[in-house]
Write a protein that holds these residues in place. Structure first.
Motif, PDB file in Angstrom:
ATOM      1  N   UNK A 190      -2.069   7.051   3.455  1.00  0.00           N
ATOM      2  CA  UNK A 190      -0.921   6.416   2.852  1.00  0.00           C
ATOM      3  C   UNK A 190      -0.063   5.625   3.807  1.00  0.00           C
ATOM      4  N   UNK A 191      -0.584   5.280   4.989  1.00  0.00           N
ATOM      5  CA  UNK A 191       0.209   4.490   5.924  1.00  0.00           C
ATOM      6  C   UNK A 191       0.470   3.119   5.322  1.00  0.00           C
ATOM      7  N   UNK A 192       1.649   2.620   5.483  1.00  0.00           N
ATOM      8  CA  UNK A 192       2.004   1.292   4.998  1.00  0.00           C
ATOM      9  C   UNK A 192       2.313   0.397   6.193  1.00  0.00           C
ATOM     10  N   UNK A 238     -13.232   3.893  -0.059  1.00  0.00           N
ATOM     11  CA  UNK A 238     -12.489   5.090   0.334  1.00  0.00           C
ATOM     12  C   UNK A 238     -11.053   4.743   0.722  1.00  0.00           C
ATOM     13  N   UNK A 239     -10.872   3.652   1.479  1.00  0.00           N
ATOM     14  CA  UNK A 239      -9.521   3.241   1.865  1.00  0.00           C
ATOM     15  C   UNK A 239      -8.699   2.857   0.640  1.00  0.00           C
ATOM     16  N   UNK A 293      -5.800  -4.236  -3.635  1.00  0.00           N
ATOM     17  CA  UNK A 293      -4.864  -3.663  -4.601  1.00  0.00           C
ATOM     18  C   UNK A 293      -3.776  -4.675  -4.976  1.00  0.00           C
ATOM     19  N   UNK A 294      -3.280  -5.413  -3.997  1.00  0.00           N
ATOM     20  CA  UNK A 294      -2.221  -6.401  -4.272  1.00  0.00           C
ATOM     21  C   UNK A 294      -2.726  -7.519  -5.176  1.00  0.00           C
ATOM     22  N   UNK A 304      -4.319   4.111  -3.226  1.00  0.00           N
ATOM     23  CA  UNK A 304      -3.844   4.276  -4.601  1.00  0.00           C
ATOM     24  C   UNK A 304      -3.399   5.712  -4.864  1.00  0.00           C
ATOM     25  N   UNK A 305      -4.156   6.677  -4.367  1.00  0.00           N
ATOM     26  CA  UNK A 305      -3.791   8.075  -4.574  1.00  0.00           C
ATOM     27  C   UNK A 305      -2.462   8.401  -3.902  1.00  0.00           C
TER      28      UNK A 305
END
Length: 320
Positions: free
Chosen positions: A311-313, A14-15, A201-202, A20-21
């Protein structure tokens, strides 16, 4: 805008879908019941991911295939082999990078911090299952049949996590006495679920990461007692009341509870220092861990039913 296929809709799946979304990617989440993140950019598909033909069809055209599945603890020796084989076959047939969420079980009991070079010599069933999965994926990579990577974290903090903190923190927030079969004063590494997703993802996007495993950037180790104390302070809860449950109680609980029975194999993780060295991912991929207090604040919010951040970075993130 590329297609990313995620198998599994647990905390990491989910995370990962959320991350990605939020960056504008197309996301397809595959689960048996078609569950997953409710988002306009996320397509949810009901399918058996252990069916290699079905999974390969769903992964056609994808740049990455993320293994975020997690069969029931007591069914790992039964459920993981066909699922892992289907995921690897789909990666080979489609060319999608296979990025797998692993764990630290494969190392077994160790003295000192674990690095990616620590030998995979786990004596237990679950560790051997995970090691066999990674060995088969790595062999396919080395033979040029697939591109693979794996990320490994310690016990999870964050939305939906089900590891030891989630057995500890709800009682702390409620002001109840907590009884667990752990050494509350042994230093322990805790990994934030969103950091697992960022690392996954990275590594899928960076060819430098392929063909090896990576430890998820995690903050400096603290004991379960300090974790509970900091959580209580952040949440305005009473001081934690923690009592160590003797190991025989865990053994007896395993006679009637399959989950407790499986915990016997990994009890060593909580009766001594359990330390993860994650400096390689920070040095190579530019990823830094979310500060512990921020991870705890998000965990508390999730436990209290607040909407998780989207979407927190976190500081140090470098998307590829």
């Amino acid at each position: 805008m590329s297609l990313h296929v995620i198998v599994g809709a647990g905390p990491v799946g989910t995370a990962t879908a959320r991350l990605l979304a939020a960056t504008g990617e197309r996301v397809r989440v595959v689960t048996r019941r078609g569950t997953g993140l409710d988002h306009p950019a996320v397509e949810r598909v009901a399918a058996d991911a252990a069916d290699p033909d079905r999974l390969a069809g769903l992964a056609e055209g994808a740049v990455a295939l993320y293994n975020c599945a997690n069969p029931a603890y007591h069914r790992w020796p039964i459920d993981w082999p066909p699922l892992a084989a289907a995921l690897l076959a789909a990666a080979e047939r489609t060319g999608a990078v296979l990025a797998t969420v692993g764990n630290l079980y494969g190392y077994g009991p160790v003295d000192g911090p674990m690095t990616e070079a620590t030998p995979l010599v786990a004596p237990g069933t679950k560790g051997r299952v995970r090691n066999r999965m990674w060995a088969e994926a790595l062999a396919a990579h080395q033979a040029g049949r697939a591109r693979v990577t794996e990320v490994r974290g310690s016990d999870y903090l964050g939305v939906g996590a089900t590891s030891l903190p989630m057995m500890l923190l709800p009682g702390v927030l409620a002001g109840r006495r907590v009884l667990l079969p752990v050494d509350f004063d042994a230093p322990h590494t805790w990994t934030y679920v969103d950091d697992v997703a960022r690392t996954l993802v990275a590594t899928a996007a960076d060819e430098r990461a392929w063909g090896r495993a990576w430890h998820v950037p995690s903050p400096p180790a603290v004991s379960a007692r300090e974790l509970a104390t900091r959580t209580a302070a952040l949440a305005g809860a009473p001081a934690p009341r923690l009592t160590r449950l003797p190991y025989p109680a865990l053994w007896l609980g395993g006679l009637v509870n399959p989950f407790a029975r499986e915990l016997r194999e990994t009890a060593y993780q909580f009766d001594r220092p359990y330390l993860l060295d994650s400096t390689a991912a920070t040095a190579t991929l530019g990823l830094a861990p979310t500060p512990l207090d921020r991870a705890l604040a998000d965990t508390v919010a999730a436990l209290r039913g607040a909407t998780p951040p989207v979407g927190r970075t976190p500081v140090g993130d470098r998307r590829h």
